[in-house]
Design a protein around this motif. Sequence first.
Motif, mmCIF file in Angstrom:
data_model
loop_
_atom_site.group_PDB
_atom_site.id
_atom_site.type_symbol
_atom_site.label_atom_id
_atom_site.label_comp_id
_atom_site.label_asym_id
_atom_site.label_seq_id
_atom_site.Cartn_x
_atom_site.Cartn_y
_atom_site.Cartn_z
ATOM 1 N N THR A 41 -19.130 -14.248 -3.630
ATOM 2 C CA THR A 41 -19.561 -15.393 -4.442
ATOM 3 C C THR A 41 -19.508 -16.714 -3.670
ATOM 4 O O THR A 41 -20.248 -17.639 -3.978
ATOM 5 N N SER A 42 -18.604 -16.826 -2.694
ATOM 6 C CA SER A 42 -18.493 -18.056 -1.896
ATOM 7 C C SER A 42 -17.593 -17.785 -0.693
ATOM 8 O O SER A 42 -17.037 -16.679 -0.565
ATOM 9 N N GLU B 255 -14.540 -19.839 1.897
ATOM 10 C CA GLU B 255 -13.717 -21.025 2.116
ATOM 11 C C GLU B 255 -13.800 -21.414 3.584
ATOM 12 O O GLU B 255 -13.631 -20.578 4.476
ATOM 13 N N SER C 244 -24.548 -24.243 5.227
ATOM 14 C CA SER C 244 -25.119 -23.702 3.989
ATOM 15 C C SER C 244 -26.636 -23.823 3.987
ATOM 16 O O SER C 244 -27.345 -22.932 3.480
ATOM 17 N N ILE D 256 -24.879 -18.827 -0.517
ATOM 18 C CA ILE D 256 -23.451 -18.692 -0.782
ATOM 19 C C ILE D 256 -22.795 -20.065 -0.626
ATOM 20 O O ILE D 256 -22.857 -20.661 0.455
ATOM 21 N N PRO D 257 -22.166 -20.582 -1.671
ATOM 22 C CA PRO D 257 -21.490 -21.888 -1.566
ATOM 23 C C PRO D 257 -20.325 -21.818 -0.588
ATOM 24 O O PRO D 257 -19.714 -20.776 -0.387
ATOM 25 N N ILE D 258 -20.020 -22.985 -0.015
ATOM 26 C CA ILE D 258 -18.898 -23.101 0.927
ATOM 27 C C ILE D 258 -17.893 -24.084 0.340
ATOM 28 O O ILE D 258 -18.255 -25.202 -0.040
ATOM 29 N N ALA D 259 -16.634 -23.646 0.265
ATOM 30 C CA ALA D 259 -15.559 -24.495 -0.282
ATOM 31 C C ALA D 259 -14.827 -25.188 0.860
ATOM 32 O O ALA D 259 -14.494 -24.554 1.867
ATOM 33 N N SER E 166 -24.894 -27.807 -5.156
ATOM 34 C CA SER E 166 -24.593 -26.451 -5.626
ATOM 35 C C SER E 166 -24.050 -25.567 -4.509
ATOM 36 O O SER E 166 -23.473 -24.511 -4.777
ATOM 37 N N LEU E 167 -24.267 -25.969 -3.261
ATOM 38 C CA LEU E 167 -23.832 -25.152 -2.128
ATOM 39 C C LEU E 167 -22.511 -25.635 -1.535
ATOM 40 O O LEU E 167 -22.034 -25.067 -0.556
ATOM 41 N N SER F 17 -18.489 -26.833 -2.598
ATOM 42 C CA SER F 17 -17.414 -27.031 -3.575
ATOM 43 C C SER F 17 -16.192 -27.560 -2.844
ATOM 44 O O SER F 17 -16.077 -27.403 -1.622
#
Length: 781
Positions: A560-561, A563, A606, A616-619, A648-649, A651
């Motif tokens: 889902t993402s 880090e 991203s 895929i989002p990157i935190a 949206s990509l 967080s």
Amino acid sequence: MQFKSLKSRISVIFLSLILVIQVLSSIAIKLSIDKNARRSVNQQLEVGERVFLNLLQNNGESLSVGARILAADFGFKAAIASNDHETILSALVNHQSRINADIAIFYSANQNSLVISENLSETEVSEKIAEVIYKAKSDSQKNNFTIFKNQPYQLVAVPVKAPLTIGWVVMGFKINNSLANTLHKLSNLEVTFISQAGKSPWHSTASTMSVGATEQIVKYTTDQQAFNTPSNLELTIGDVAFGTRYVSIFKNINESLYVVLQRSIDEATAPFQVLLLNFLILSIVGMLIFIVSILYISRIVAQPIVELANTARKLEEGDYTFNVDTSRKDELGKLSSAFSSMRTAIADREKSITKLAYWDEMTGLPNRASFMKELNSAINKSDVSREPLSVLVMNLDRFKQINNVLGYDFGNQLLHAVSIRISQVFRKDNDLVARISGDEFAVLLPATDANVAVNIAQKLLQAFEKPVELDDNFVDITAGIGIASYPVHSNQIEQLLSFAEVAMQVSKAQKSGPVVFQPSFDVGSNVNLTLVSELKKSIHNNELSIFVQPKVNLKSRVVTSVEALIRWKHPTRGMIFPDQFIPFAEQTGLIRDITLWMIAEASKLSAVWLEKGISIPIAVNISARDLIDSDFPNKVAEILKSTGSNTSLISLEVTESSIMDDPHRAKQTLLHLSQMGIKLAIDDFGTGYSSLSYLKELPVSELKIDKSFVMHVEQNQNDRIIVNSTIELAHNMGLHVVAEGVENIEVWKSLQEMGCDYGQGYYMSRPIPASDFEAWYQQWV
């Protein structure tokens, strides 16, 4: 230079005064001598100039008389009439020697006959004699000067008449050293004759001075055109620093002949130098006598004050057993009486002052000064016994909030209760517990190394597992504990305590229990100062790199993402992990630059993945310094705009403790970021101290349970209860839950059973370079 004693000051003041007077007197006498010498020199030059003119006039008259006698001689006239050159020459030579002339010339009226007593060019002589005769016709008394073979002559022309003028007799003297020496004897002046024949250079034809000095005068007069300068010109002959000063007069005899009359100023002042030397000798003798007198008088004046100063020094050293002499009746006697009264008063107060200086009134514990004194003594004993010792520093968490919410009186009661509980843990006689600042306590553990000190610190934390009860209120006490040991970490008392405080700060930041100091914690060390400088360059030179660790849906196994984790590949030190440079980056403020760099790199990454079909989002983790920066959301928006990414990509993850450093400003920053469409998560949930009532007001969508609770969820029932309760709590608040520390399939399945949404850990993937993620992702899918 500073003079500490009154006696020396009195002596120096008066000695300086007499020295200034003597110096000024010497200068005045020196100036007066010089002035008078110059006046005398000028007068001598004026007299010498008149003597010189008179000498020339007398020489001219002597020549004129001799020439007239020869011109009137019948035989001389007969020789002229018969044009008998030999007789004419003989007469000229005889008469020349009779009057001591240097040259004799006969020149016929029709200019056909020229007889010369010296070996000179007839052409040169005829041209110049014609001019001399021409001038003599207009003024027979006038002296004429001319130059033959670079030798100047003083000439007189007398006509030979029979009865008409049949020729001219010209007699002359040389302008030579004989004339210069005669003038020198008459006037006591230095004499130099300077002439120029035609267009040849000026040169000296006679002088009473040395050859070198004469050449220097000629050069100076030629270069400076001194012939056109006013009289009484001052010249220095010889070396500039050690030459002789002369006052000079340049007198023109005619356009091609000058005389320079000079008088030495130094010779003129020489008789007065003896007087000046005598004055200096008398001054030195007077000063010596004055010094002895002043030292004696200053001693008499200062001695009573010195005695009182010794009395004050004894008071300073804590000696109150002496008696002060109060027998004097003057002002010093009154001062002595005051000292005696002060001695008694100070002795009475010192006991209470000592207690105030070394003890904390609120807790009854020793204070920082007392602790440092005992620490110094303990280190000295350890030097002898060769045993280690440790310093433990404990700082309470959330004490500022307790003061703000419950009041300072309650906070003071809490500190007193904490001091009692700490003292119950440390009951050894040689253990020392002290309060060294507001909510900070220190413990001195003699004969204890760092490993033993860690076990003792764990017991201290266990002592606070039971809440403290105050006024029917129960307060949970948590604290950060740092440890530093002698001699491993430092042999300086201030530095040892400072290192323990640094370790305590790391303990509070990591929420990891007792922490032993490591050199990497100290931003002030030489190594870390170097790393700070190099880290700045690495940020700007893009030498940092991003590693990523995926977050996976525990039910669907969908990624889902990820880090984003920072790494620093140092050109000489190799790979440096975050725990080695992030702490001092936070202390120095570089963490802000690192955060913005991470967001920019994650945004670029991203965008690249999105072009390859990987959405895929990157935190990215942000720090407490970022949260208190009101302009941080605008900086993030600018980065996203410049990289072409979207909200949206990306967080952002923030820890509980960083939020609670300044809850109000943190909340405003998070609300602004949320309004921009950026998803927010609480990282390391469970290790902080935030209240649920506050968390529910924050615009977060995700909680991340700290791996310390997750890794042993299979073996530890308490951890399982905490994780399960956190999941239920988060779901009830409408939040997703991410479990960190998933390292095996058993933990995965347990989290699935408890309804955890996502997992992150070594079981799925270790942190890997961002460039390797695509290969891992294809393999995982």
